[in-house]
Structure formats: structure tokens, C-alpha cells
Design a protein around this motif. Structure first.
Motif, PDB file in Angstrom:
ATOM      1  N   LYS A 212      -8.083   3.911  -2.052  1.00  0.00           N
ATOM      2  CA  LYS A 212      -7.486   2.731  -2.690  1.00  0.00           C
ATOM      3  C   LYS A 212      -7.241   1.631  -1.663  1.00  0.00           C
TER       4      LYS A 212
ATOM      5  N   ASN B  97       1.911   3.759  -3.696  1.00  0.00           N
ATOM      6  CA  ASN B  97       1.161   5.013  -3.609  1.00  0.00           C
ATOM      7  C   ASN B  97       2.010   6.184  -3.118  1.00  0.00           C
TER       8      ASN B  97
ATOM      9  N   TYR C  12       0.781  -1.232   0.000  1.00  0.00           N
ATOM     10  CA  TYR C  12       0.000   0.000   0.000  1.00  0.00           C
ATOM     11  C   TYR C  12       0.822   1.297   0.000  1.00  0.00           C
TER      12      TYR C  12
ATOM     13  N   VAL D 139      -5.517   8.007  -1.797  1.00  0.00           N
ATOM     14  CA  VAL D 139      -4.730   6.849  -1.362  1.00  0.00           C
ATOM     15  C   VAL D 139      -5.520   6.029  -0.339  1.00  0.00           C
TER      16      VAL D 139
END
Length: 245
Positions: free
Chosen positions: A111, A96, A92, A108
């Protein structure tokens, strides 16, 4: 923010050619878990990928799994990152970074939220493997692992999977488990499907004692008290009670 650069700092402290290791770890975190998949994702030479993987294994940053019942000669191993912080960071944070550093925090976060249920479900499986090994069901098992493979007349790419298969050689007992991390209650069809898939492995364990278990985040839509003795259905509260009874 304190741990924002910690993963990269750790790798730079331990390894040279950090970029290549980070690329491999990012591919594993993103679901590219065989040597072939990692090779395609990273576009590195296959021999170099194998070399880097061996070093990551020696540092215990990654491990591998093979299907239940297979030997160490099994070639299509699936690699995974050991540390939960590193799993999260490579899945993650690293992909990002541009959004984070441009202060696009909401994008972000969205997501991550859209994918996090799948990520948590994967970790739920690993957790239940550890708890089964530790005896959460009131008995221990010699081996605990996942199983996948082609069965019957299946000649295509589709394979069957069982989240957890555990075996006790002292009791000659084999246990089949499914883990469901969803917001919906689990139906009895999951148990029926688990029993169906288990038949392919039971050809090798004809005389073994057989049991089944389903672990669910959100519970079940059937009466678990009426299940046969060799079938266990456990929600998060049941797991908690078993851990702290």
C-alpha cells in the motif's frame, strides 16, 4: 519500530482530546485540507474543527498556504503538516495499524509503495520552494508559494494550478515553476503548459521580468542547452550541483 508510537505519544503529551486532533491530522495527511473537507471527513462541528486547527497552528504542528497573490483574508486555505515524520505517520502508519499489528507487513508495504511516489512528489515541491527561497537559482525571491484558481470562463469545479510562483520585489521578477517526480522524462509540453497557465497571473505583472523553471526527478527528453535564457530545466543532478558547487 522505535518510532511506531512516537506521534501518538507526542500528541498525548501536548494535548487533551487527543483523538480529535489525531483525526484532523489524519484527514490533512490524507488530502482533506480545507476546513470544509476536514469537517466532512471528521464529522465534527465546524466551529470545533476551527478551534482544534487554531491550536495545532499555535503549536506549529501544521501550517497553511494560500494562493500566490491572495491576502490573508483568503478563506479556502489549505492546511498541511509541518513535520515530515508526522506527515508519514498519519498518512501511512495510523491508517494501517490493524495490518501492522496483525503482522500483514507485505500488504501494508505494498500500500505504501503504491502511493509513495505521490507522497514524495508533494515533498519535492515543498523542498524546491525552500531551495528557491534560499537562492538555488542564483538569486533570492521575496515570496514563494503555490498558486491555484479558476481562470477565464471556467465556471466549473476544475481549477488551474502552478506548483511554485516566486516573486522578487527588488528586481520586479516573477518566476513560475513545475516540479515533476515521475520515472518518465519530462517533455517540452510541460514548459508550454506552464507558460500558458502563467498568462492568467501575468495580467497583474505586465511590466515584470518573467522566468520559468521545471524541476524533474528523471530528466528531460529535449536538449536543455537550447532553451531560452529565461527558462531553466533542472534534474536531480543539476539540483545537487547547484547546492554543492
Amino acid at each position: 519500530s522505535t518510532l511506531y508510537n512516537e506521534a501518538e505519544f507526542l500528541l498525548r503529551t501536548e494535548l487533551r482530546e487527543t483523538r480529535n486532533y489525531m483525526l484532523i491530522l489524519r484527514s490533512i495527511a490524507g488530502g482533506y485540507r480545507t476546513v470544509g473537507e476536514i469537517n466532512s471527513y471528521t464529522n465534527m462541528d465546524k466551529s470545533m474543527v476551527s478551534k482544534y486547527i487554531d491550536i495545532l497552528l499555535s503549536l506549529e504542528l501544521i501550517s497553511y498556504e494560500i494562493p500566490f497573490g491572495e491576502t490573508e483574508k483568503f478563506r479556502k486555505r489549505l492546511y498541511y503538516i509541518n513535520d515530515n515524520y508526522l506527515k508519514f505517520w498519519f498518512r501511512y502508519i495510523l491508517p494501517n495499524r490493524t495490518g501492522i499489528e496483525n503482522s500483514n507487513y507485505l500488504e501494508v508495504a505494498r500500500k505504501i509503495e503504491n502511493d509513495f511516489s505521490q507522497f514524495a512528489g508533494e515533498q519535492f515541491e515543498y523542498l524546491m520552494r525552500e531551495l528557491i527561497m534560499d537562492g538555488i537559482l542564483g538569486r533570492s525571491f521575496t515570496t514563494v508559494s503555490r498558486w491555484w484558481g479558476k481562470v477565464g470562463n471556467n465556471t466549473g469545479k476544475n481549477i488551474e494550478e502552478i506548483d511554485i510562483v516566486a516573486y522578487s520585489d527588488t528586481r520586479d521578477e516573477i518566476l513560475f515553476c513545475e516540479c515533476k517526480w515521475t520515472n518518465k522524462k519530462v517533455s517540452y509540453k510541460i514548459i508550454e503548459e506552464l507558460i500558458r497557465k502563467s498568462k492568467w497571473l501575468l495580467n497583474k505583472y505586465n511590466n515584470s521580468k518573467v522566468s520559468y523553471a521545471v524541476f524533474s526527478k528523471s530528466g528531460f527528453d529535449f536538449n536543455t542547452d537550447t532553451l531560452e535564457k529565461n527558462i531553466i530545466a533542472m534534474d536531480l543532478k543539476g539540483i545537487e550541483n547547484a547546492l554543492y558547487k
